[in-house]
Motif scaffolding. Structure first.
Motif, PDB file in Angstrom:
ATOM      1  N   UNK A 240       0.826  -1.201   0.000  1.00 57.09           N
ATOM      2  CA  UNK A 240       0.000   0.000   0.000  1.00 57.09           C
ATOM      3  C   UNK A 240       0.861   1.252   0.000  1.00 57.09           C
ATOM      4  N   UNK A 241       0.345   2.309  -0.576  1.00 59.19           N
ATOM      5  CA  UNK A 241       1.054   3.584  -0.529  1.00 59.19           C
ATOM      6  C   UNK A 241       0.980   4.155   0.890  1.00 59.19           C
ATOM      7  N   UNK A 242       1.773   5.177   1.147  1.00 56.75           N
ATOM      8  CA  UNK A 242       1.729   5.820   2.460  1.00 56.75           C
ATOM      9  C   UNK A 242       0.347   6.404   2.731  1.00 56.75           C
ATOM     10  N   UNK A 243      -0.260   7.024   1.718  1.00 52.67           N
ATOM     11  CA  UNK A 243      -1.594   7.599   1.905  1.00 52.67           C
ATOM     12  C   UNK A 243      -2.639   6.521   2.157  1.00 52.67           C
ATOM     13  N   UNK A 244      -2.518   5.395   1.487  1.00 50.13           N
ATOM     14  CA  UNK A 244      -3.440   4.289   1.737  1.00 50.13           C
ATOM     15  C   UNK A 244      -3.276   3.760   3.161  1.00 50.13           C
TER      16      UNK A 244
END
Length: 463
Positions: free
Chosen positions: A7-11
């Motif tokens: 997952x991305x950091x924002x996710x």
């Protein structure tokens, strides 16, 4: 179901806000990966107890990245945590204060799991610190991660943290981003505070994000940006957040491009040229006008930059009695910097500002500028370092990075994007820059490029 590190950091931040995962779970996940999978020379020091304690309240910060693990470059003062500046001369140094970058990360609820590797005083464009493993790109562990934020880039590229902080005085965020297949953003001069040391009187260096996506980089810039009382100068605040800027599709832009190196007689690998040409066609397909221009900085600017760089290195003095522990390159640059008189240094700063002004005037009609990031894909470990001949070492660094320092001189924001891979799977970055203080426009353009040619789900071996 995707693993957390997919997952991305924002996710990940969104999961924390929805209480579907805790910051402690994320921290434990990445600490376990860093302990088991750091074959890339990413970390100098891991701080598990400190990270777990911070995770207990990190989500209370409430922002997009609250509770998300990160890492801090070993150049940045971190209270109570060993900070060596990449040097054996500071092997046991533990600061009692944190700098503005670390304070901003903590205030936003990001949780550092450790300090990432950097070369001595952040000077070289490779990360091969004395007595420690070199930082390598996970795309080929026999090749360099770049520098000086090599450990940070290696950590993000190998999935040991989702996003990390770097710093950039001549390309030190964008070089490792290119070597590791990442997004590396050098913000505008004055965008991020140098509190409390203000150690760069020339104005070349700034902190900035290294990430897998443009939006993660924008979210981290929102965290790091802003002035503190005592800052000598600052960039004007953006319209809205930098993350919001990624959702604004830019109007038709005029994009200047050049491929000739700022430094004379530097060979450029065909892969760098191909990446630049492909990026030009991509920008045109997105509706932008791409215009060939001449190199905006004269070759005479190079020795002026070198004078300033040498003096800045000389300012990073070793503790008394430990000078012998400094690397040959550092000693060579320090001797060179100490040979510069005060008036000579003042004249060099003035000349560099005039060269910067000329370049800014020449580029003012354009919304963005496109160049390659590096002259070649990531080189084998040791290909540049030459302790027996520091002058040759320095010359090889310039040949590898003949464009990046131009935007440190002008103060323009610049980003390396992972738009190309060689046939044998090595990443090749392409660099976009924008007018000073137009970080939001640069991020909007970069996000548009990423949407057209997404790269975040492309993972290196060992992911």
């Amino acid at each position: 179901m995707a693993d957390l590190h997919d997952l991305t950091a924002l996710e990940q931040g969104a999961l924390v806000r929805r209480r579907e995962v805790s910051s402690r779970e994320l921290v434990d996940h990445y600490l376990e990966r860093a302990d088991r999978l750091d074959t890339v020379g990413a970390f100098v020091t891991l701080t598990p107890d400190r990270a777990r304690a911070a995770a207990a309240t990190a989500a209370e910060a409430g922002g997009p990245l609250a509770g998300v693990p990160t890492a801090v470059k070993d150049l940045n003062l971190t209270a109570g945590v060993r900070t060596t500046f990449g040097s054996a001369a500071f092997e046991d140094h533990v600061p009692d204060v944190s700098d503005g970058v670390v304070l901003s990360l903590e205030d936003a609820g990001l949780v550092s799991i450790g300090k990432t590797s950097t070369p001595e005083f952040g000077s070289p464009c490779y990360t091969e610190p004395e007595g420690r493993p070199p930082a390598v790109t996970p795309w080929d562990r026999a090749r360099m991660a770049g520098g000086s934020s090599g450990g940070a880039a290696a950590a993000v590229a190998a999935g040991l943290v989702p996003v990390a902080q770097g710093s950039d005085g001549g390309g030190s965020i964008r070089i490792p981003a290119s070597c590791c297949g990442l997004v590396g953003l050098k913000p505008s001069r004055g965008r991020i505070s140098g509190h409390p040391m203000y150690g760069d009187p020339v104005g070349l260096a700034t902190a900035g994000p290294i990430s897998r996506t443009v939006r993660d980089a924008a979210a981290m810039l929102d965290v790091l940006a802003g002035r503190r009382p005592g800052d000598p100068a600052w960039a004007p605040p953006p319209r809205g957040t930098f993350l919001e800027a990624c959702d604004r599709t830019p109007a038709r832009l005029r994009v200047a491009r050049f491929v000739d190196p700022v430094i004379a007689d530097v060979p450029v690998d065909p892969s760098s040229v191909r990446a630049w040409e492909d990026a030009s066609r991509l920008l045109e397909s997105l509706g932008h006008e791409v215009v060939d221009v001449g190199v905006p900085l004269p070759r005479e600017a190079v020795p002026v930059f070198e004078t300033c760089w040498a003096v800045l290195t000389a300012l990073s003095a070793a503790p008394e009695g430990r000078e012998h522990l400094l690397r040959p390159l550092t000693r060579w640059l320090t001797d060179r910097g100490r040979a510069v008189s005060g008036p000579e240094f003042g004249l060099a700063i003035g000349a560099m500002r005039r060269y910067a002004a000329q370049a800014l005037v020449a580029l003012a009609p354009y919304d963005a500028v496109l160049t390659p990031t590096l002259a070649a894909p990531p080189l084998p470990v040791g290909a540049i370092r030459d302790d027996a001949d520091p002058a040759a070492d320095f010359g090889a660094q310039k040949a590898f990075t003949p464009w990046t320092s131009a935007w440190n001189v002008t103060g323009m924001p610049a980003v390396s994007l992972p738009l190309h891979w060689t046939e044998d799977g090595l990443p090749v970055g392409v660099m976009l820059a924008a007018r000073p203080a137009e970080d939001g426009l640069l991020l909007a353009l970069a996000a548009q490029v990423e949407e057209a040619v997404p790269w975040a789900r492309r993972h290196p071996p060992g992911w």
